[in-house]
Design an enzyme around this catalytic site. Structure first.
Site, short mmCIF file in Angstrom:
data_model
loop_
_atom_site.label_atom_id
_atom_site.label_comp_id
_atom_site.label_asym_id
_atom_site.label_seq_id
_atom_site.Cartn_x
_atom_site.Cartn_y
_atom_site.Cartn_z
N ARG B 12 -51.48 18.91 56.09
CA ARG B 12 -50.11 18.19 56.12
C ARG B 12 -49.26 17.70 57.59
O ARG B 12 -48.76 16.91 57.70
CB ARG B 12 -48.99 18.98 55.29
CG ARG B 12 -48.66 20.47 56.20
CD ARG B 12 -47.76 21.25 55.68
NE ARG B 12 -47.44 22.45 56.18
CZ ARG B 12 -46.63 23.37 56.03
NH1 ARG B 12 -45.52 23.13 55.10
NH2 ARG B 12 -46.61 24.39 56.82
N SER B 39 -41.20 20.92 54.91
CA SER B 39 -42.30 21.54 54.29
C SER B 39 -43.53 20.38 53.86
O SER B 39 -44.47 20.75 54.00
CB SER B 39 -41.94 22.09 52.74
OG SER B 39 -42.56 23.24 52.44
N GLU B 60 -37.55 14.79 41.52
CA GLU B 60 -38.56 14.08 41.94
C GLU B 60 -39.00 12.93 41.11
O GLU B 60 -39.49 11.85 41.33
CB GLU B 60 -40.07 14.94 41.85
CG GLU B 60 -39.88 16.15 42.75
CD GLU B 60 -39.05 17.57 42.42
OE1 GLU B 60 -38.46 17.29 41.43
OE2 GLU B 60 -38.83 18.07 43.42
N PHE B 85 -45.68 18.39 42.03
CA PHE B 85 -44.41 17.48 41.54
C PHE B 85 -44.85 16.05 41.42
O PHE B 85 -44.88 15.37 40.29
CB PHE B 85 -43.34 17.65 42.37
CG PHE B 85 -42.78 19.19 42.38
CD1 PHE B 85 -42.83 19.89 41.26
CD2 PHE B 85 -42.20 19.40 43.65
CE1 PHE B 85 -42.26 21.41 41.60
CE2 PHE B 85 -41.75 20.74 43.83
CZ PHE B 85 -41.80 21.83 42.79
N HIS B 111 -49.32 20.66 49.65
CA HIS B 111 -49.60 22.18 49.00
C HIS B 111 -50.65 21.76 47.94
O HIS B 111 -50.63 22.53 46.99
CB HIS B 111 -48.25 22.55 48.60
CG HIS B 111 -47.26 23.28 49.73
ND1 HIS B 111 -46.80 22.28 50.71
CD2 HIS B 111 -46.71 24.28 49.97
CE1 HIS B 111 -46.08 22.55 51.62
NE2 HIS B 111 -45.84 23.84 51.04
N ASP B 119 -47.34 31.59 47.20
CA ASP B 119 -46.30 31.25 46.17
C ASP B 119 -46.75 31.24 44.81
O ASP B 119 -46.00 31.15 43.77
CB ASP B 119 -45.98 29.72 46.60
CG ASP B 119 -44.78 29.64 47.69
OD1 ASP B 119 -44.01 30.75 47.98
OD2 ASP B 119 -44.89 28.65 48.37
N ARG B 169 -50.97 22.87 53.02
CA ARG B 169 -50.20 23.69 53.91
C ARG B 169 -51.00 24.57 54.84
O ARG B 169 -50.57 24.52 56.04
CB ARG B 169 -49.18 24.56 52.98
CG ARG B 169 -48.22 25.41 54.02
CD ARG B 169 -47.33 26.15 53.06
NE ARG B 169 -47.86 27.20 52.60
CZ ARG B 169 -47.22 28.15 51.68
NH1 ARG B 169 -45.77 28.01 51.63
NH2 ARG B 169 -47.94 29.29 51.11
#
Lengths: 272, 316
Positions: B12, B39, B60, B85, B111, B119, B169
């Protein structure tokens, strides 16, 4: 265009719609007929466009977020001169650019593909942001259905339009109070609808969606609103102009049979 | 190939650097995000080009369709959000608003993969490639490290139509250099092999190189290909390698169903059938845990790639 001429044009467009859907044997007459006056006034009196130069950079943009009213869009485009009126009868046929729902496939005047409800207003927000960003004064018009307002994305877009103060964006809500499964009030209550849009930061203009004078004034007023988007909340009759279709949910997505088509055309031709 | 963790970077980061570079070289590039600026590594662009940065809050689906509209007004929107998303929640907006109209929109899937870690499954995109590979007009790129992510993100601006770029990430080894070629749509052979070819994307390219090095000591000659572009698929290179080595292993930080392995198997099944083993997550949701522990837990390390190679060689 004079009011009398506009009314004649709306009648011609209604006849086109009935012929297209009748000939195709499928389609969505109810909502096309209820929005017909709103879109006729837009295309023939209010819109900045040039059918001979369909992708003119400074044109206003029109999005049929309620894409199932495609027959109305194609009729407006053909009657404006974007393509021959004869092509309308290729609607929904294999090889035709006149897809069941509008497709951005090279057909002049179709800005973006629609047909899945709830997305067109967001696309309009993007266009309005982009046009403003590039310093253009073009306006973006988005035709919305009432049943479509059940979609959460409509309210995401409404919120973003208010947040970005998009005064170059004008929504036209065809409030015919019927969706596929019945009355909007019973399927999913939308009221208080005007209040909702106001709460999201919109200027709401309430009109009779079949009164050409009121429609013209609404578009004119929307152009003067600064610092926020406008919504023309148009009270309409689903199936307007064809008595057996009026206020009948069944005609949302059903084609008239040959005799029904002929009687509808006769009725529309007679009507003053 | 740096095994020194201090030099590892999340892909990222390369994506974020590319946004800034694009901001400098292409006035039409705009960046859109949904409450995840830092992020998804859009923060630097936001600071440097505030007039071309657009925030849409936690919405989104709206952002995806807005991106279509902005592209139709002449801009090149980069839609920046998590892969779960951009390819999951917004799948239909991606299909309908963006891809059906062939809009010039670039979509970040941040991610991506199990390395998203603690997460848990809600945020670990392990189905993204499979979910969107089926959408016409969309191109799909999975860079193998931060440098390649930067190159791919910059290149995407010049590729007409929608492009999906999956990044991660977790810091991972940087295995390419500035000089490593990146040609969109063209598989990159990193290592020639005689016995078997491993075709991988993302962090699995690194794991595949480790596996190849280790098996070389046992006298097994393993080729490794970085298939960063999953769609359009570089059919010619893949068929050629299948012919040359007669056995293929694929590796991806994704479900074993529907992703890179699926794409390769679809191709070879029709054009040149050879034994194939697919390394990926076996039809399970992720769980919370330390990223590299999860790689072991779900069977995505060089060890499982080595096993797959042995298995495919037995079937040859």
């Amino acid at each position: 265009m004079e009011i009398g001429e506009l009314k004649k044009k709306a009648k011609a467009i209604r006849i086109d719609i009935v012929k297209m859907i009748g000939t195709a044997g499928s389609g969505h007459p109810g909502g096309a007929l209820s929005s017909a006056d709103l879109m006729t006034v837009l295309y023939f009196d209010q819109l900045k466009h040039d059918p001979k130069d369909p992708w003119w950079k400074d044109r206003d943009r029109v999005i049929f977020s309620k894409g199932h009213s495609s027959a109305l869009l194609y009729a407006c485009l053909a009657e404006s001169g974007y393509f021959p009126v004869e092509d309308l009868l290729t609607f929904r046929k294999l090889g035709s650019l006149l897809q069941g729902h509008p497709a951005r496939n090279g057909l002049p005047g179709v800005e973006v593909s629609t047909g899945s409800l709830g997305q067109g207003l967001s696309v309009g927000v993007g266009m309005a942001l982009g046009l403003r960003q590039s310093g253009k004064d073009s306006r973006v018009y988005v035709l919305l259905g009432d049943g479509e307002c059940d979609e959460g994305q409509i309210w995401e877009a409404a919120m973003a339009s208010g947040h970005y103060k998009l005064d170059n964006l004008c929504g036209i809500l065809d409030y015919n109070r019927l969706q596929i499964d019945g009355f909007t009030e019973e399927v999913m209550n939308l009221e208080p609808l005007a209040q909702k849009w106001q709460d999201f930061g919109w200027e709401v203009i309430n009109i009779d969606g079949h009164n050409c004078e009121e429609i013209i004034s609404a578009y004119k007023k929307a152009k003067t609103v600064k610092g926020k988007p406008s919504l023309i909340l148009a009270q309409t009759i689903k199936g307007k102009g064809v008595s057996y279709m009026e206020n009948e949910a069944i005609w949302h997505g059903k084609a008239p049979k040959k005799e029904q088509m002929e009687s509808a055309i006769k009725e529309l031709e007679k009507d003053e | 190939m740096s095994k020194d963790r201090e030099n590892w970077r999340g892909s990222r980061d390369g994506f974020g650097e590319a946004l800034v570079k694009l901001g400098e070289i292409n006035p039409n590039v705009v960046v859109l995000t949904c409450d995840l600026s830092d992020s998804v590594r859009a923060e630097s662009f936001k600071k440097k080009f505030p007039d071309r940065f657009f925030q849409f809050g936690v919405a989104e689906q709206n952002m995806m369709s807005i991106a279509a509209g902005m592209s139709l007004s002449g801009y090149i929107p980069y839609v920046c959000t998590y892969a779960v998303f951009s390819t999951g929640r917004c799948w239909e907006q991606l299909r309908m608003s963006v891809c059906y109209s062939d809009c010039n929109v670039k979509i970040e899937g941040s991610h991506g993969g199990i390395l998203t870690g603690a997460d848990g499954a809600s945020h670990q995109a392990t189905e993204d490639i499979g979910a969107i590979r089926v959408i016409p007009n969309l191109k799909v790129v999975v860079p193998c490290d931060a440098i390649e992510a930067r190159k791919a993100t910059i290149a995407a601006a010049d590729i007409p139509g929608p492009v999906y770029i999956r990044v991660g990430r977790e810091p991972i080894p940087v295995i390419t250099t500035e000089e490593t070629p990146f040609a969109f749509g063209k598989a990159l052979v990193l290592r020639e092999g005689k016995d078997v070819t491993v075709i991988a994307c993302g962090v699995e390219v690194y794991e595949s190189l480790l596996a190849a090095e280790e098996l070389e000591k046992e006298g097994i000659s393993v080729g490794v290909v970085n298939l960063h572009t999953i769609k359009p698929l570089d059919s010619e290179t893949i068929v050629k390698l299948a012919k040359e080595t007669g056995a293929i292993v694929t590796a991806e930080e994704h479900q074993a169903i529907g992703g890179l392995g699926g794409a390769v198997a679809e191709l070879l099944g029709q054009r040149y059938p050879v034994p194939i083993e697919i390394v990926g997550i076996k039809d399970k949701f992720g769980v919370s845990g330390p990223s590299w522990e999860l790689m072991k837990h779900f069977g995505l390390t060089s060890n499982e790639i080595k096993e797959a190679i042995r298995k495919v060689l037995d079937r040859k």
